[in-house]
Design an enzyme around this catalytic site. Structure first.
Site, PDB file in Angstrom:
ATOM      1  N   VAL A  64       0.790  -1.337  -0.033  1.00  0.00           N
ATOM      2  CA  VAL A  64      -0.076   0.070  -0.114  1.00  0.00           C
ATOM      3  C   VAL A  64       0.729   1.258   0.187  1.00  0.00           C
ATOM      4  CG1 VAL A  64      -1.983  -0.899   1.034  1.00  0.00           C
ATOM      5  CG2 VAL A  64      -0.382   0.005   2.600  1.00  0.00           C
ATOM      6  N   TYR A 166       1.404   4.564  16.188  1.00  0.00           N
ATOM      7  CA  TYR A 166       0.052   3.808  15.981  1.00  0.00           C
ATOM      8  C   TYR A 166      -1.264   4.351  16.369  1.00  0.00           C
ATOM      9  CZ  TYR A 166      -2.918  -0.462  15.433  1.00  0.00           C
ATOM     10  OH  TYR A 166      -3.822  -1.381  15.077  1.00  0.00           O
ATOM     11  N   THR A 199      -3.608 -11.858  16.729  1.00  0.00           N
ATOM     12  CA  THR A 199      -3.077 -11.790  15.624  1.00  0.00           C
ATOM     13  C   THR A 199      -1.430 -11.574  15.517  1.00  0.00           C
ATOM     14  OG1 THR A 199      -3.064  -9.634  14.846  1.00  0.00           O
ATOM     15  CG2 THR A 199      -4.997 -10.813  14.161  1.00  0.00           C
TER      16      THR A 199
END
Ligand code: NAD
Length: 241
Positions: A64, A166, A199
């Protein structure tokens, strides 16, 4: 009948984690799924697994952060399908884990390249194809860490995380979502907090399963033209900004 029968869906970051589950669920719901990632071996395995179940999936190498990759993806989508119905900007990175006072512009830039500039690059590139859909939907995958309300609520685990990169990247993504929703009133553009999910992003520390993490994403990817737009949701409903 599937909720996405005949629809064309594109997912970024679909080689593992929640993106891989989104690709499989969309295919099971009848979508033609195009998904991209930088982990080509894993992406091709996900593609093979979906095809083995009888689903329609096409894996592409798509960073991306790379304009050229996305131009190629648009070209592929135009050639094969001629339109896009659902775009999920799912790819994300934690980025630098440096302390707040050790974090400078270079660390922020590395995180923003994927989490902020990525969704802008991809969304802009696909708007012309989304305009050819009868019900275009864009889902941005943010985090509770992007919410001012959640990160200042002492009862929420997110309030204990102290970091610049983040969380601020996801706050920026939240605002970018509401601005796209205003600029594209004929689209349904929403942003999701998947919740704390096991994850690779967090070393599998999250209490939720990946299937639970993708609940809200699947819901917003399948809403009708009268569904919400410019909203922020988790799997239980609307979330405070
Ligand atoms: P993950 O690490 O398992 O998957 C992320 C995927 O994005 C990987 O396959 C990775 O290769 C891909 N990716 C990273 N940079 C990329 C790039 N530049 N171009 C293309 N692909 C790229 O993590 P996940 O938990 O499945 O994350 C999915 C989304 O959910 C992310 O946006 C993340 O920020 C968000 N999220 C996750 C949690 C959680 O607890 N797991 C919580 C809130 C939000």
């Amino acid at each position: 009948m599937g909720k996405l029968d005949g629809k064309v869906a594109l997912i970024s970051g679909g080689a593992r984690g929640q993106g891989a589950v989104e690709a499989a669920v969309f295919a099971r719901e009848g979508a033609k799924v195009v998904f991209g990632d930088v982990r080509d071996d894993e992406g091709r395995k996900v593609e093979a697994a979906i095809r083995a179940e009888g689903g329609h999936a096409v894996y592409l190498h798509l960073d991306v952060a790379s304009e050229a990759d996305w131009q190629r993806a648009v070209h592929t989508a135009v050639e094969r399908y001629g339109r896009l119905d659902v775009l999920v900007n799912n790819a994300g990175v934690v980025g630098s884990r440096a302390e707040v006072l050790e974090t400078g512009p270079a660390e922020l830039l590395a995180c923003y390249a994927t989490n902020v500039f990525g969704p802008v690059r991809v969304t802009r590139a696909f708007v012309p194809l989304l305009r050819r859909s009868a019900n275009p939907r864009v889902v941005m995958v943010s985090s509770g860490l992007g919410s001012f309300a959640v990160t200042t609520d002492p009862s929420r685990i997110e309030s204990r995380i102290v970091a610049l990169g983040y969380p601020s990247s996801k706050s920026a993504l939240n605002m970018i979502t509401t601005q796209y929703a205003k600029a594209l009133p004929e689209f349904r553009v929403n942003v999701v907090d998947p919740g704390y999910t096991a994850t690779d992003l967090n070393g599998h520390s999250g209490p939720q399963t990946v299937e639970q993490g993708t609940d809200a994403i699947v819901e917003l990817a399948t809403i009708g033209p009268d569904g919400p737009t410019g909203g922020y949701f988790d799997r239980t409903g609307p979330l405070a900004w």
